[in-house]
Design a protein around this motif. Structure first.
Motif, PDB file in Angstrom:
ATOM      1  N   PRO A  94       0.856  -1.689  -0.065  1.00 36.42           N
ATOM      2  CA  PRO A  94       0.137   0.515  -0.075  1.00 36.42           C
ATOM      3  C   PRO A  94       0.747   1.275  -0.430  1.00 36.42           C
ATOM      4  CG  PRO A  94      -0.670  -1.513   1.573  1.00 36.42           C
ATOM      5  CD  PRO A  94       0.970  -1.965   1.227  1.00 36.42           C
ATOM      6  N   TYR A 173       3.700   3.941  29.284  1.00 38.33           N
ATOM      7  CA  TYR A 173       2.192   4.987  30.287  1.00 38.33           C
ATOM      8  C   TYR A 173       0.821   4.134  29.735  1.00 38.33           C
ATOM      9  CZ  TYR A 173       0.180   7.331  26.015  1.00 38.33           C
ATOM     10  OH  TYR A 173      -0.819   7.684  24.949  1.00 38.33           O
ATOM     11  N   ILE A 176      -0.396   1.414  27.738  1.00 41.20           N
ATOM     12  CA  ILE A 176       0.269   1.616  26.814  1.00 41.20           C
ATOM     13  C   ILE A 176       1.517   0.691  27.394  1.00 41.20           C
ATOM     14  CG2 ILE A 176       1.314   2.710  25.531  1.00 41.20           C
ATOM     15  CD1 ILE A 176      -1.305   4.139  25.136  1.00 41.20           C
ATOM     16  N   GLY A 205      -7.332   9.813  20.876  1.00 41.39           N
ATOM     17  CA  GLY A 205      -6.856   8.643  20.740  1.00 41.39           C
ATOM     18  C   GLY A 205      -5.340   8.758  20.155  1.00 41.39           C
ATOM     19  N   ILE A 207      -1.485   8.196  20.600  1.00 39.08           N
ATOM     20  CA  ILE A 207      -0.631   7.793  21.784  1.00 39.08           C
ATOM     21  C   ILE A 207       0.547   8.533  22.007  1.00 39.08           C
ATOM     22  CG2 ILE A 207       1.158   5.739  21.781  1.00 39.08           C
ATOM     23  CD1 ILE A 207       0.190   3.693  19.834  1.00 39.08           C
ATOM     24  N   PRO A 340      -4.198  17.882   5.882  1.00 38.60           N
ATOM     25  CA  PRO A 340      -4.755  17.021   5.192  1.00 38.60           C
ATOM     26  C   PRO A 340      -5.364  17.930   4.244  1.00 38.60           C
ATOM     27  CG  PRO A 340      -4.212  14.920   6.608  1.00 38.60           C
ATOM     28  CD  PRO A 340      -4.356  16.344   7.331  1.00 38.60           C
ATOM     29  N   PHE A 365       2.535  14.143   6.546  1.00 33.06           N
ATOM     30  CA  PHE A 365       3.061  13.051   7.055  1.00 33.06           C
ATOM     31  C   PHE A 365       1.705  11.705   6.970  1.00 33.06           C
ATOM     32  CE2 PHE A 365       4.957  15.816   9.691  1.00 33.06           C
ATOM     33  CZ  PHE A 365       6.641  15.571   9.774  1.00 33.06           C
TER      34      PHE A 365
ATOM     35  N   GLY B  17      -2.522   1.166  22.447  1.00 31.59           N
ATOM     36  CA  GLY B  17      -0.836   1.596  22.903  1.00 31.59           C
ATOM     37  C   GLY B  17      -0.784   0.602  21.571  1.00 31.59           C
ATOM     38  N   ILE B  18      -1.330   0.211  20.840  1.00 27.84           N
ATOM     39  CA  ILE B  18      -0.628  -0.875  19.377  1.00 27.84           C
ATOM     40  C   ILE B  18      -1.121   0.153  18.880  1.00 27.84           C
ATOM     41  CG2 ILE B  18      -1.052  -2.992  18.291  1.00 27.84           C
ATOM     42  CD1 ILE B  18       0.039  -3.171  20.758  1.00 27.84           C
ATOM     43  N   LEU B  19      -2.320   0.450  17.842  1.00 23.93           N
ATOM     44  CA  LEU B  19      -2.694   1.435  16.673  1.00 23.93           C
ATOM     45  C   LEU B  19      -2.979   2.840  17.493  1.00 23.93           C
ATOM     46  CD1 LEU B  19      -4.217  -1.270  14.088  1.00 23.93           C
ATOM     47  CD2 LEU B  19      -1.685   0.290  14.473  1.00 23.93           C
ATOM     48  N   THR B  20      -3.590   2.678  18.483  1.00 24.83           N
ATOM     49  CA  THR B  20      -4.440   4.192  19.618  1.00 24.83           C
ATOM     50  C   THR B  20      -4.112   3.600  20.560  1.00 24.83           C
ATOM     51  OG1 THR B  20      -6.923   3.444  19.614  1.00 24.83           O
ATOM     52  CG2 THR B  20      -5.960   4.424  17.289  1.00 24.83           C
ATOM     53  N   ALA B  21      -4.127   4.379  21.350  1.00 23.91           N
ATOM     54  CA  ALA B  21      -3.898   5.354  22.976  1.00 23.91           C
ATOM     55  C   ALA B  21      -4.959   4.062  22.957  1.00 23.91           C
ATOM     56  CB  ALA B  21      -4.255   6.404  22.826  1.00 23.91           C
ATOM     57  N   ASP B  83     -12.887  17.318  11.812  1.00 22.45           N
ATOM     58  CA  ASP B  83     -11.333  17.548  11.657  1.00 22.45           C
ATOM     59  C   ASP B  83     -10.562  16.490  11.827  1.00 22.45           C
ATOM     60  OD1 ASP B  83      -9.616  18.899  14.058  1.00 22.45           O
ATOM     61  OD2 ASP B  83     -10.425  17.330  15.421  1.00 22.45           O
ATOM     62  N   ASP B  84      -9.445  17.109  11.000  1.00 26.48           N
ATOM     63  CA  ASP B  84      -8.946  15.733  10.108  1.00 26.48           C
ATOM     64  C   ASP B  84      -7.401  16.773  10.833  1.00 26.48           C
ATOM     65  OD1 ASP B  84      -8.379  18.515   8.875  1.00 26.48           O
ATOM     66  OD2 ASP B  84      -8.293  16.949   6.623  1.00 26.48           O
ATOM     67  N   HIS B  85      -6.640  15.530  10.828  1.00 26.71           N
ATOM     68  CA  HIS B  85      -4.679  15.232  11.446  1.00 26.71           C
ATOM     69  C   HIS B  85      -3.788  15.107  10.381  1.00 26.71           C
ATOM     70  CE1 HIS B  85      -6.612  16.181  15.599  1.00 26.71           C
ATOM     71  NE2 HIS B  85      -7.728  15.803  14.962  1.00 26.71           N
ATOM     72  N   ARG B  86      -2.855  14.777  10.480  1.00 26.80           N
ATOM     73  CA  ARG B  86      -1.709  14.617   9.250  1.00 26.80           C
ATOM     74  C   ARG B  86      -1.911  13.282  10.028  1.00 26.80           C
ATOM     75  NH1 ARG B  86       2.774  19.109  10.997  1.00 26.80           N
ATOM     76  NH2 ARG B  86       4.162  18.016   9.602  1.00 26.80           N
ATOM     77  N   GLY B  87      -1.455  12.353   9.020  1.00 24.95           N
ATOM     78  CA  GLY B  87      -1.481  11.056   8.935  1.00 24.95           C
ATOM     79  C   GLY B  87      -1.801   9.904   9.125  1.00 24.95           C
ATOM     80  N   THR B  88      -1.906   9.039   8.632  1.00 25.39           N
ATOM     81  CA  THR B  88      -2.839   7.837   8.642  1.00 25.39           C
ATOM     82  C   THR B  88      -3.251   7.481   9.750  1.00 25.39           C
ATOM     83  OG1 THR B  88      -1.478   6.676   7.827  1.00 25.39           O
ATOM     84  CG2 THR B  88      -2.587   8.006   5.741  1.00 25.39           C
ATOM     85  N   PRO B  90      -3.461   2.520  10.235  1.00 22.50           N
ATOM     86  CA  PRO B  90      -3.766   1.028   9.199  1.00 22.50           C
ATOM     87  C   PRO B  90      -5.678   0.914  10.269  1.00 22.50           C
ATOM     88  CG  PRO B  90      -1.864   1.256  10.597  1.00 22.50           C
ATOM     89  CD  PRO B  90      -2.813   2.786  10.700  1.00 22.50           C
ATOM     90  N   ASN B  96      -4.282  -3.867   4.753  1.00 24.07           N
ATOM     91  CA  ASN B  96      -3.875  -3.671   4.333  1.00 24.07           C
ATOM     92  C   ASN B  96      -4.626  -1.795   4.294  1.00 24.07           C
ATOM     93  OD1 ASN B  96      -1.432  -4.650   4.584  1.00 24.07           O
ATOM     94  ND2 ASN B  96      -1.365  -5.482   2.914  1.00 24.07           N
ATOM     95  N   LYS B  98      -5.533   1.842   4.751  1.00 22.82           N
ATOM     96  CA  LYS B  98      -4.860   3.045   5.670  1.00 22.82           C
ATOM     97  C   LYS B  98      -5.913   4.168   5.795  1.00 22.82           C
ATOM     98  CE  LYS B  98      -1.284   3.804   3.108  1.00 22.82           C
ATOM     99  NZ  LYS B  98      -0.620   4.840   2.518  1.00 22.82           N
ATOM    100  N   ASN B 103     -12.243  12.812  11.862  1.00 21.99           N
ATOM    101  CA  ASN B 103     -13.343  12.627  11.890  1.00 21.99           C
ATOM    102  C   ASN B 103     -14.692  13.805  12.320  1.00 21.99           C
ATOM    103  OD1 ASN B 103     -11.473  11.045  13.912  1.00 21.99           O
ATOM    104  ND2 ASN B 103     -10.846  12.843  14.917  1.00 21.99           N
TER     105      ASN B 103
END
Lengths: 365, 155
Positions: A94, A173, A176, A205, A207, A340, A365, B17-21, B83-88, B90, B96, B98, B103
């Motif tokens: 991807p 923390y 996590i 949300g 991390i 974005p 990013f 903690g794996i993909l989100t807090a 409301d959008d943020h930088r990054g993707t 998964p 696969n 993304k 939000n």
């Protein structure tokens, strides 16, 4: 009774198979020492096989940009692999274009080192270092944006270009347990070598942003690495247009102060898009710069000012404001940083005004 | 319902903690197969499909995107903002996919109720029938969402 016996038999067989697999992995996955040849022999390192290329290089103090810390979620850790990596994995696909696959570009976080491997990386990557730093101050800039100043401990100085970013490592923390790394643009000027400033917006949300906003305290030590990125100021433009929103102000602030500090004789116009006045920050500082410097023009714009804002500045979407100010004759470079959605919309506007991929720069990013 | 090893790996991906807090399970003690199964029953009982719901969510998100964070009134009864943020982000289902970190906040003015979803929610609902575990940060209650989106009438 028969059912119970069947369940017990299957469970026993599964357990035995699992033990065999664990033992087999221990021996079969012992790849021994493997050599990583970097840039046609200009540097060679020997590593214990079995780990990823990204972390093996990191252990040898060669840091590849990786905004997600090796989880195959950012696609930043691309390197060219000449030989020794095997086929492209489904987890990489991807993030790789057809051209990149044809040119043997791979995600270093997904390549497991099982034999000697030859790679090519930009020379700039050798300048990336890991730093121990201490949090010197944390300042609320808006309800969801904080400014962090980090004093460098070891090494004590950093060289970077205005616009580049660093990566911060979180500490475990609450629930996590793992450390993660995330990328943040540096907002201070390159001449301040003994520390850096970053601006972090809280992502619901998130991390790392949750760690930074809610768990990091003044005096805490943090590990960071950098500098990374090719979003930096090119000095060959006639003039500059800067467009930012939210925490995207960080690299733009660094660039503007760098230009002013170096007394580069170029005109600058800085558009900052916000919802209402509560989303504005560094407002007074940029206003002061605007008043003080003939060549700097600050254009903050609110898209939905509150009744109490008493706003007499520009009102509207940042795209509309940029469209009004920027004319087709301008021979500028445009530097953009923000969400974005804002980036895509502004790039479309700039391209409609004659800007090209060669004159628009952004960090997505 | 017993889970396959693949689903156990997916459930691991959904831990905090794996993909989100906060992860995707919240304080739900059920495994994800059971969570999906129960939500699926609820949706079928409303004579809807997961795609119907995902399409409706996507409809509002797409209309609000161009407003760059501004609130927009849609179809007289809905106020929506992005409301959008930088990054993707998964997908935890290891497919696969993304999603952009975006939000959507939708307020149904007629009902006086608000719901939030991420682009990843839309994908997980459409492709996996997953609305997240109870107590999760982005849990979407199947009955609430269909009411707030105006797909069924609130009783």
């Amino acid at each position: 009774m028969d059912i119970l016996l069947t369940v017990l038999s299957i469970s026993s067989i599964s357990t035995v198979l699992a033990i065999i697999i664990v033992i087999a992995e221990k021996y079969l996955n012992d790849y021994g020492d493997c050599e990583i040849d970097i840039n046609n022999g200009s540097k060679k390192v020997t590593v214990q096989g079995g780990d990823t290329l990204l972390s093996s290089l990191g252990e040898n103090k060669i840091f590849i940009p990786s905004a997600c810390g090796g989880k195959a979620t950012c696609g930043s850790c691309k390197v060219k692999v000449i030989e020794g990596a095997g086929d492209v994995l489904p987890t990489e696909e991807p993030y790789l274009s057809e051209n990149e696959i044809n040119e043997n570009i791979r995600l270093s976080c997904q390549i497991k080192i099982k034999r000697d491997i030859k790679i090519v990386i930009p020379e700039d990557f050798f300048n990336i270092k890991e730093y121990k730093a201490r949090v010197e101050s944390i300042i609320d800039k808006t309800y969801d944006i904080k400014e962090f100043r980090l004093g460098l401990i070891e090494p004590s100085e950093i060289d970077f270009r205005a616009g580049q970013y660093i990566q911060i490592k979180t500490k475990p923390y609450e629930k996590i347990k793992e450390t993660v790394s995330r990328a943040y643009s540096v907002s201070s000027v390159p001449s301040e070598k003994t520390g850096i400033e970053i601006i972090v917006r809280l992502v619901p949300g998130g991390i790392c942003t949750t760690f930074m906003h809610e768990y990091l305290r003044v005096g805490d030590e943090v590990i960071l690495s950098g500098p990374y990125g090719d979003f930096y100021l090119r000095e060959d433009a006639d003039d500059y247009i800067f467009i930012a929103g939210g925490s995207g102000l960080a690299p733009i602030k660094s660039m503007i102060f760098d230009i002013l500090e170096k007394r580069i004789d170029k005109n600058m116009i800085f558009f900052f898009g916000a919802g209402s006045k509560k989303d504005l920050y560094y407002y007074e500082m940029f206003k002061e710069l605007d008043n003080k410097h003939e060549n700097f023009n600050y254009v903050p714009a609110l898209s939905r000012p509150d009744v109490d804002d008493k706003w007499d500045g520009e009102i509207g979407l940042i795209t509309d404001i940029v469209s009004r100010y920027v004319d087709d004759e301008m021979k500028n470079h445009a530097y953009l940083c923000g969400s974005p959605g804002m980036l895509d919309a502004c790039i479309n506007i700039l391209k409609s005004k004659g800007f090209t991929d060669q004159t628009i720069f952004y960090d997505k990013f | 319902m017993k889970q396959t090893p693949e689903f156990m790996k997916i459930q691991e991906n959904m831990q905090p903690g794996i993909l989100t807090a906060h992860g995707f399970i919240g304080d739900d003690t059920r495994n994800i197969k059971d969570i999906i199964e129960e939500d699926n029953k609820n949706i079928l009982s409303l004579d809807l499909s997961h795609s119907d719901i995902a399409d409706r969510m996507q409809y509002f998100t797409d209309l609000a995107v161009n407003e760059l964070g501004n609130r927009i009134l849609i179809d007289n009864d809905f106020i929506v903002s992005i409301d959008d943020h930088r990054g993707t982000m998964p997908c935890p289902f290891r497919d696969n996919y993304k999603a952009v970190k975006r939000n959507t906040k939708l307020e149904n003015t007629k009902l006086g109720k608000t719901v939030y979803w991420s682009d990843l929610n839309i994908h997980m609902i459409r492709d996996h029938g997953f609305y997240e575990g109870k107590g999760s940060f982005f849990r979407i209650d199947t009955k609430d969402i269909t009411e707030i989106l105006g797909m069924i009438t609130a009783k």
